[in-house]
Design a protein around this motif. Sequence first.
Motif, PDB file in Angstrom:
ATOM      1  N   ALA A 187      46.441  41.950  43.297  1.00 31.05           N
ATOM      2  CA  ALA A 187      45.756  40.982  44.159  1.00 31.05           C
ATOM      3  C   ALA A 187      44.547  41.619  44.830  1.00 31.05           C
ATOM      4  O   ALA A 187      43.467  41.018  44.884  1.00 31.05           O
TER       5      ALA A 187
ATOM      6  N   LEU B 127      41.784  41.996  42.291  1.00 28.82           N
ATOM      7  CA  LEU B 127      41.147  40.725  41.976  1.00 28.82           C
ATOM      8  C   LEU B 127      40.194  40.298  43.090  1.00 28.82           C
ATOM      9  O   LEU B 127      39.077  39.837  42.823  1.00 28.82           O
ATOM     10  N   VAL B 128      40.600  40.472  44.337  1.00 28.55           N
ATOM     11  CA  VAL B 128      39.711  40.138  45.461  1.00 28.55           C
ATOM     12  C   VAL B 128      38.486  41.059  45.437  1.00 28.55           C
ATOM     13  O   VAL B 128      37.355  40.601  45.622  1.00 28.55           O
TER      14      VAL B 128
ATOM     15  N   ARG C 261      36.093  39.853  42.869  1.00 26.77           N
ATOM     16  CA  ARG C 261      35.363  38.665  43.323  1.00 26.77           C
ATOM     17  C   ARG C 261      34.273  39.041  44.320  1.00 26.77           C
ATOM     18  O   ARG C 261      33.188  38.471  44.305  1.00 26.77           O
TER      19      ARG C 261
ATOM     20  N   ARG D  36      41.412  33.070  40.198  1.00 26.29           N
ATOM     21  CA  ARG D  36      40.122  33.604  40.631  1.00 26.29           C
ATOM     22  C   ARG D  36      39.582  32.805  41.829  1.00 26.29           C
ATOM     23  O   ARG D  36      38.929  33.340  42.699  1.00 26.29           O
TER      24      ARG D  36
ATOM     25  N   ALA E  35      41.365  34.086  44.854  1.00 28.45           N
ATOM     26  CA  ALA E  35      40.834  35.416  45.184  1.00 28.45           C
ATOM     27  C   ALA E  35      39.428  35.296  45.767  1.00 28.45           C
ATOM     28  O   ALA E  35      39.074  36.025  46.700  1.00 28.45           O
TER      29      ALA E  35
ATOM     30  N   THR F  70      39.680  34.132  49.339  1.00 29.18           N
ATOM     31  CA  THR F  70      40.122  35.265  50.154  1.00 29.18           C
ATOM     32  C   THR F  70      38.959  36.223  50.398  1.00 29.18           C
ATOM     33  O   THR F  70      38.746  36.680  51.520  1.00 29.18           O
TER      34      THR F  70
END
Length: 109
Positions: free
Chosen positions: A34, A37-38, A41, A80, A83, A86
């Motif tokens: 996680a 992935l953040v 992004r 996505r 993410a 976030t």
Amino acid sequence: MTATPHKPEDFSWAALVRKGGYLTPEQRQAFENAIALVNERLQTTLDKPGNRVNGLFSLNNYIDSLESQFKRDAGADELRGDASLTAFWIVRLLADRLLEAAGARPVMH
């Protein structure tokens, strides 16, 4: 022996913290995935060149404008998208802290 039914809140990050914060190897891997992935992004959206601004620059307005960029960069992928949202809120929180430290009035979201 029957399995104990679990409630969804038993698997939340907040529940883990309340229980001492220990993660199973699978939970740790999910948490690391996680975060990755953040981070992806953040890099995807923030690495793009920004628009040149003439005159006064408003950090608050600029940060607010990033929300649509984060959403657009995520495309239709739901994971996505989560993410990206976030990532946007992380940037928004950091900007708010900078503005507060500079003596600006906090922005209510």
